[in-house]
Design an enzyme around this catalytic site. Structure first.
Site, PDB file in Angstrom:
ATOM      1  CG  ASP A   1     -52.005  21.864  44.779  1.00  0.00           C
ATOM      2  OD1 ASP A   1     -51.532  22.182  43.748  1.00  0.00           O
ATOM      3  OD2 ASP A   1     -51.850  20.887  45.423  1.00  0.00           O
TER       4      ASP A   1
ATOM      5  N   GLY B   1     -52.486  20.590  40.552  1.00  0.00           N
ATOM      6  CA  GLY B   1     -53.286  21.330  41.539  1.00  0.00           C
ATOM      7  C   GLY B   1     -54.578  21.425  41.486  1.00  0.00           C
TER       8      GLY B   1
ATOM      9  CB  THR C   1     -45.543  20.834  44.435  1.00  0.00           C
ATOM     10  OG1 THR C   1     -46.388  21.011  43.547  1.00  0.00           O
ATOM     11  CG2 THR C   1     -45.586  21.707  45.421  1.00  0.00           C
TER      12      THR C   1
HETATM   13  N1  GLY Z   1     -49.398  21.221  42.757  1.00  0.00           N
HETATM   14  C1  GLY Z   1     -48.742  21.998  42.041  1.00  0.00           C
HETATM   15  C2  GLY Z   1     -49.538  22.828  41.191  1.00  0.00           C
HETATM   16  O1  GLY Z   1     -50.269  22.440  40.523  1.00  0.00           O
HETATM   17  O2  GLY Z   1     -49.582  23.998  41.082  1.00  0.00           O
END
Ligand code: GLY
Length: 273
Positions: free
Chosen positions: A183, A206, A152
């Site tokens: 997340d 996430g 991310t």
């Molecule tokens: N941290 C990014 C996702 O899992 O969408």
């Protein structure tokens, strides 16, 4: 007066060795874009850094994001301000050019915290957010199919008034089911900020950040007086021990320097203060 600071990351993941330098350079360009906006405030700086990374084809956000199980791109983004706990998020976007712009528009509108899918696109059009043909997000299908991990991009900023802001954007997890939301647009999971204590954002799986409520937990630890480096490392230890999940985190405390921690082979990050 506070000491301005900015920290930016380009995602924690199993980055191929050949791409590490290129990703680090992309994150440093984003840091420079964000830092050049710091005089306009923490929100402007964090958003400028993330908006820049949405245009970097090697990073999992915006242009070049990973593909879902249908071979399509669905994007999530979130933003939060620490002065008044305002937050905005947008998820499952296929046709919004800069998801972070839509997250800001949702926050500024103020009626809701998170919009998804067709309703989010309609809100974007109605609020003058730039739209795009979904095909532009696929810049190198073969590479995007082979991407691993759940990285991310994100930024945390503190301006000269002591205001803090966080911005996050992602393509999510490669091969995710259509409609899956991670997340990144969820305050308390992938991002959280409170000017009294500090701001944080995460990268990684996430589902783990959501289950642990990890971003909120980190800010509670800052509230209880833990130093930023221990908060960042402690969050990653918790992620590793409790859910065996890959990830990383960046932190800026109310006062003091930014910190980063991760449990993956790489997480490009850069800071300025
Ligand atoms: N941290 C990014 C996702 O899992 O969408």
């Amino acid at each position: 007066m506070a000491r301005p600071a900015l920290i930016v990351h380009g995602g924690a993941g199993p980055v191929p060795e050949a791409e590490r330098g290129l990703r680090q350079a992309a994150v440093e360009r984003a840091r420079d874009a964000g830092w050049s906006a710091i005089s306009r405030g923490a929100l402007a700086a964090a958003v400028a850094a993330v908006r820049h990374m949405e245009d970097e084809p090697l990073l999992n956000a915006g242009i070049g994001a990973c593909l879902n199980s249908d071979g399509e791109v669905e994007l999530d983004a979130g933003v939060m301000e620490g002065a008044n706990l305002r937050a905005g998020g947008a998820a499952c976007l296929r046709d919004v050019r800069h998801p972070i712009d839509l997250a800001v528009a949702v926050m500024e509108d103020g009626r809701h915290v998170l919009l998804a899918a067709a309703g989010a696109s309609r809100f974007a059009r109605e609020h003058g957010v730039q739209m795009a043909d979904p095909s532009i997000f696929i810049t190198d299908r073969k590479r995007q199919e082979l991407m691993q991990g759940a990285d991310t991009v994100g930024a945390v900023a503190r301006d000269g008034e002591g205001r803090l802001a966080v911005a996050v954007s992602t393509g999510g997890v490669k091969g995710k089911l259509p409609g899956r939301i991670g997340d990144s647009p969820i305050p308390g999971a992938g991002l959280y900020v409170d000017d009294r204590f500090g701001g944080v954002c995460g990268t990684g799986l996430g589902e783990a950040f959501i289950r642990l409520g990890l971003a909120r937990l980190m800010v509670v630890e800052l509230q209880h007086g833990m130093d930023a480096a221990s908060v960042a490392q402690g969050a990653i230890d918790h992620l590793t021990k409790t859910l065996k999940a890959p990830g990383g985190a960046i932190v800026i405390p109310r006062e003091g320097s930014p910190c980063a921690a991760f449990n993956t082979p790489a997480m490009p990050w850069a800071m300025a203060e």
